[in-house]
Each structure stands twice: as structure tokens, then as C-alpha cells.
Design an enzyme around this catalytic site. Structure first.
Site, PDB file in Angstrom:
ATOM      1  N   LYS A   1       0.853  -1.200   0.000  1.00 45.07           N
ATOM      2  CA  LYS A   1       0.000   0.000   0.000  1.00 45.07           C
ATOM      3  C   LYS A   1       0.887   1.247   0.000  1.00 45.07           C
ATOM      4  CE  LYS A   1      -3.973   1.821   2.640  1.00 45.07           C
ATOM      5  NZ  LYS A   1      -4.835   1.602   3.835  1.00 45.07           N
TER       6      LYS A   1
ATOM      7  N   SER B   1      -9.574   1.610   2.866  1.00 41.43           N
ATOM      8  CA  SER B   1      -8.732   2.363   1.960  1.00 41.43           C
ATOM      9  C   SER B   1      -7.681   1.503   1.247  1.00 41.43           C
ATOM     10  CB  SER B   1      -8.025   3.475   2.732  1.00 41.43           C
ATOM     11  OG  SER B   1      -7.155   2.926   3.702  1.00 41.43           O
TER      12      SER B   1
ATOM     13  N   SER C   1      -9.715  -0.685   7.095  1.00 43.25           N
ATOM     14  CA  SER C   1      -9.172  -0.434   5.758  1.00 43.25           C
ATOM     15  C   SER C   1      -8.545  -1.638   5.078  1.00 43.25           C
ATOM     16  CB  SER C   1      -8.135   0.690   5.821  1.00 43.25           C
ATOM     17  OG  SER C   1      -8.783   1.925   5.918  1.00 43.25           O
TER      18      SER C   1
END
Lengths: 96, 477
Positions: free
Chosen positions: B76, B151, B175
Site C-alpha cells: 500500500k 482504503s 481499511s
């Protein structure tokens, strides 16, 4: 929180974010709704006899031995403490 | 390529060609990435091939080969890497290259993984759909008209189409878990402090953890074994050894599952149906069920958001146009900083910072921030009491993956998507989301929560559920 532009402008000043007029309009409305929703915690906390929790493992035991938990007490900062809080000028606080 | 990652690593350690595996993954990326847009930056194919060749030489020489030998890991883009940019999905950090690697990245590299690229996210991890990235929305490989959750949506999407074997995500309020539920992958939010946050760009630092993501429970366990354990570079890292997780399924008759009313009710009908089918199957295999209610959990979502906003307003104060790429242009310092932050931050980030400043301001902090931290303590204490006697079975999401743009007009609609996941972050306990099945071609997940440092319970339960559902290693085709 009512959608008051002067309050939004003060928050933007404290957060150091320049907002356009169009942004002010829409963000003001959003903040009003969000604050209305978050206000539920204030009501809930009134009925609780709980201390604030800042670090989730503030428990004695294997997750964190007390000896391994160095802490700075705000009482060590007497010139900056007001009513039990550290006054942060850029968040609107001041020490008289 | 529907094999599990741990099998691929075993085969490579036993002599299979890692270059061939790199080519398999590159083919998937070539086929899917244009439509899905899971990555913000991808390493060059030549660089990936070179790493595979280096690993092959190492194997031939008989040197020690790591647990993640030849596996392709996506990371990420709010986790620092020293050779690829780290943007956190924000214009504020466009072109920023960190001077160091996050501890989790270092540990993955030490085990001979190959990092394939950096994945898309909602700006600074503030969102639940990956539509709030400053660059582009990521699409769900199972249905390109829908979001992959957020996310860590880029990480989940990269796994769902086979662009990576494993992924490092982060989880502040769900997330890693919400995207897992929306993409038929697995996401595990570890106990707070089990995984070092060194090198994770902070958003809500009392809540978040770097989180392993994969296509199967065993693969998530493998990645957690590598990244978990004490790190002197993170003051909040727990002084615990690296976890060792037994890859055997739980014995159903030894299971005690708690069904907390506030965490199982309120989801859409197909989600509820699949959830209860699974619970009844486990019960018929011998698992004991206990139903209970924790009324205060109805306040978990506002408490979580108040704390997250407050921490965000503090953590993002560092972006002042000085050390990071986006600058201001005025001569006056006040104006310069205001301009840099106006240019660099998107609307949701501005909203959250302003709301955080409000919640911390004199005159309002007792009503908002301090109240939220008190509610958090009460919730943590209640959750810890329950997980002492059982594993909590919960929904992962109240809704099926929404269509792109469907929920963007109202921030409260976006926040609502996290209603079941924020509880584990407030309480600090580990939580795992895994796929249960599909409805109208859309994935549905389930969430399990255990006591602090009881990740092994989640893994063994997850393995048992994989046996029941037959879903592991699923990829969109």
C-alpha cells in the site's frame, strides 16, 4: 455546530488550510452534518464513569509492563497547564 | 495461478523457477491493470526479473532462502519504500521517495519476496472505497462498475486479479478488512502493537496497524509471521516474539462463538443470509453459540471518527510545504503554508483535518475528543470481557460493494460502511475478514474478532471456515 462561516474560517486558520469560497460553502455544510453525528459521543460519555483512553494497552499485564511505559506527566509542564489540560495556542488555547 | 502463495514459495524453495512465476504475475498485470488501476507505481519488469534471477542463483548455491521466496508482494502506498515513490494517494506527496524502508517492508525483503509495486488508496487512508485517491479510483475486479472497498482497495484488487501473491495493507478502522470483504480476499488487522508502524505514514496512530492481506487464510498467517514482532523503532510495538501460527483448522466442538447483536444486525439481506448459514453450519458441527448485546457499540462509529479526525489533524500538521513535494508560492509564511495545504490535500482530507481541529479546540474538546476517548475505554473494556470467553462472529460490511460514485455525495454514507470494523480498532484486538461466498456475483465476507495476541485463534477458525465454504485462493477471471 451550526454552519457558521466565521467558525469555519477560524478552523481553517488554525488548520492552516486556505479554502476557496466554493469549498467554504460545501465544507461548512458537511461539517455541520458530521458534527451533528459525532455529538452522540458527548451524550454517551455523560452516562459513563470512564477515564479517557489514549493508549489502548494502558493495562497492567503482559501487553505492557508498567516499567516499560515511560510517561510524561503534564504536571511536569506547569507553565503550560490550564485546568488539567495542556493549552495549545495554535488550537485556540492560552495560559493566562 | 490459483495456487496459494505458501505453496508457490515452497515450490520455489524446492527448485521451481522464480522467473517463471514473475512472468505469470506480469501477464496478469498486463491483462487487468488497465481496467482495474490497482497500482500507483509498478516496478520495472526488468527489475522484477533481475530479482528473480538473483534468487535463483541463491537457491542454486544452496544459500538460506526465505519464507517468502519468489512471492510477489504489493505494498500500500502509505508504507515507505526507499526505491519506489510513496504518495499515500495524495498530491501532497506526489513524487516523494522515502529515505528508508518501513520495518514491514524490510522484513518482507529479508525473506526473499519481490515487491511488485505500490497500491492505490484513499488519500492518506481516509476512505472506504478507494475513490478518494488523488490519482484515480480503483475498480473491483469482480465487477468493474463497483468499488473494491478502502482504503487498502488497491492492495485487495491486486490480489483479486492475481497481480500479487500477498499484500501489505493498513487498517485504521477497517481499511484492510472492508476491501477483503469486497474482493473475496482475506485481511487481518493484527493486535495493536504486534506489527511495527515504523514507516507507515500516520493517520490515526492510536488505531492503525500495517495489516497482512492475501487470497487465503494460510497466506495471511505466513505474512503475519514475517512482519509481526517487536521493533525498537516503534515505541508502541509490543515486546513480543515474532508470531508462530499453526496452520491447522480449529476443532468445531472446541469453538465458542459470541454473536453480539450490534455487530450482526443491520446488514443487507444477502449478507445476513450467508452469515447465518455459516453460523448455523458451524453450530451443527459442534460450535457453541452465545448471543449477547453491548448497547454502547451503537456509539462506536462516532467515537472512532472523532478520535481519527483528532489524530489526523495532528499527524497531518507536518505537511506545511517545507519537507514534502507540494509547496506554496506566497512570500508570507502563513499564506505559503495555507496554499501548500490547499493544493496538496483533497476535500475529504481537508474535512477531516478541520473536524479534528474542531474536536480538539478549547470549548469543544470535552464534548467531542475527550468524550470519544471515554467511550473508547468503555468499549475496549466490554470487548475485552467478551473475547476472554469466545471469538466474536460479526458482519464485515453492512452493504454489498457499491457502484463507483454511488456514495460519494455524502460523507456520512461513506463512514457508515465501517460500522462493524471500527470496533476492533477501538479495542485494539485482532480481527480477520475472509470470504463466505457470492451474491449476484459480488463477494461477501465475514469477520472474526479474538482477544489481544490471539491471532492464532483467528487463523485456525479461518482455516476451518475455508474448509466449510471451499473458498480460498479465489481470483477474478
Amino acid at each position: 455546530m451550526e454552519c457558521r462561516k466565521e467558525l469555519l474560517e477560524r478552523l481553517a486558520e488554525l488548520a492552516k488550510i486556505a479554502l476557496s469560497e466554493e469549498e467554504k460553502e460545501s465544507i461548512c455544510k458537511d461539517l455541520e452534518r458530521i458534527a451533528g453525528y459525532l455529538r452522540a459521543v458527548g451524550e454517551a460519555a455523560k452516562e459513563l464513569e470512564a477515564e479517557p483512553l489514549y493508549y489502548v494497552w494502558d493495562l497492567p499485564g503482559p501487553l505492557r509492563e508498567p516499567s516499560e511505559s515511560p510517561k510524561v506527566s503534564i504536571e511536569e509542564l506547569p507553565t503550560k497547564v490550564k485546568e488539567g489540560y495542556v493549552a495549545v495556542p495554535w488550537r485556540g488555547g492560552s495560559v493566562e | 495461478m490459483s495456487r496459494e502463495a505458501w505453496r508457490v514459495a515452497e515450490e520455489i524453495r524446492a527448485g521451481a523457477d522464480p522467473s517463471r512465476h514473475v512472468e505469470e504475475v506480469l501477464e496478469r498485470i498486463e491483462r487487468w491493470e488497465g481496467a482495474v488501476k490497482a497500482f500507483i507505481s509498478l516496478d520495472l519488469p526488468e527489475a522484477l526479473r533481475e530479482r528473480a534471477e538473483r534468487l535463483e542463483r541463491k537457491i542454486r548455491k544452496g544459500e538460506r532462502v526465505g519464507k517468502l521466496a519468489g512471492l510477489l508482494v504489493s505494498v500500500k502506498d502509505n508504507i515507505c519504500t526507499s526505491w519506489l515513490p510513496t504518495t499515500a494517494g495524495s498530491r501532497m506527496l506526489e513524487g516523494y521517495v522515502s529515505p528508508y524502508n518501513a520495518t514491514a517492508v524490510e522484513r518482507v525483503l529479508q525473506e526473499d519476496a519481490i515487491i511488485v509495486g505500490k497500491t492505490n488508496l484513499d488519500e492518506f487512508a481516509m476512505g472506504s472505497t478507494t475513490e478518494l485517491s488523488a490519482f484515480w479510483p480503483t475498480r473491483n475486479p469482480w465487477d468493474l462498475e463497483r468499488v473494491p472497498g478502502g482504503s487498502s482497495g488497491g492492495s485487495a484488487a491486486s490480489l483479486a486479479y492475481g497481480g500479487a501473491d500477498l499484500s501489505l495493507g493498513s487498517d485504521t478502522g477497517g481499511s484492510a478488512r472492508l476491501p477483503a470483504a469486497y474482493t473475496a480476499t482475506v485481511g487481518l488487522k493484527p493486535t495493536y502493537g504486534l506489527v511495527s508502524r515504523y514507516g507507515l505514514i500516520p493517520y490515526g496512530n492510536s488505531l492503525e496497524q500495517i495489516s497482512p492481506m492475501a487470497r487465503s487464510v494460510r497466506d495471511v498467517a505466513l505474512l503475519l509471521e514475517v512482519i509481526g514482532g517487536w521493533d525498537p523503532k516503534d515505541a508502541t510495538a509490543l515486546r513480543v516474539e515474532r508470531p508462530r501460527l499453526d496452520p491447522s483448522p480449529a476443532e468445531p466442538r472446541a469453538l465458542r462463538l459470541c454473536l453480539v447483536k450490534e455487530m450482526v444486525e443491520g446488514a443487507e439481506e444477502p449478507i445476513e443470509k450467508l452469515f447465518w448459514n455459516t453460523i448455523h453450519k458451524l453450530s451443527s458441527e459442534g460450535a457453541q453459540l452465545e448471543e449477547l448485546s453491548i448497547p454502547l457499540l451503537s456509539k462506536a462509529l462516532p467515537a472512532y471518527y472523532t478520535i481519527a479526525f483528532a489524530e489526523a489533524s495532528s499527524n497531518l500538521a507536518r505537511y506545511a510545504g517545507i519537507f514534502y513535494p507540494t509547496k506554496g508560492s506566497s512570500g508570507s509564511w502563513e499564506k505559503y503554508v495555507g496554499e501548500a495545504r490547499a493544493r496538496g490535500f483533497g476535500r475529504e482530507v481537508k474535512r477531516r483535518i478541520l473536524m479534528g481541529v474542531y474536536a480538539l479546540s478549547e470549548g469543544f474538546r470535552d464534548e467531542f475528543y475527550v468524550a470519544a476517548t471515554k467511550v473508547r475505554r468503555a468499549i475496549r473494556d466490554e470487548v475485552l470481557k467478551v473475547v476472554k470467553r469466545c471469538v466474536i462472529a460479526a458482519q464485515a460490511s453492512p452493504i454489498l460493494p457499491p457502484k463507483i460514485g454511488e456514495r460519494l455525495d455524502d460523507p456520512l454514507k461513506l463512514y457508515y460502511m465501517d460500522m462493524y470494523t471500527v470496533i476492533a480498532n477501538l479495542a485494539g484486538v485482532p480481527a480477520l475478514v475472509q470470504p463466505l461466498g457470492f451474491s449476484q456475483g459480488l463477494p461477501i465476507g465475514i469477520q472474526w474478532m479474538a482477544g489481544p495476541l490471539e491471532e492464532s485463534k483467528l487463523i485456525s477458525l479461518g482455516l476451518l471456515v475455508e474448509e466449510l465454504t471451499g473458498i480460498k485462493g479465489a481470483m477474478a477471471e
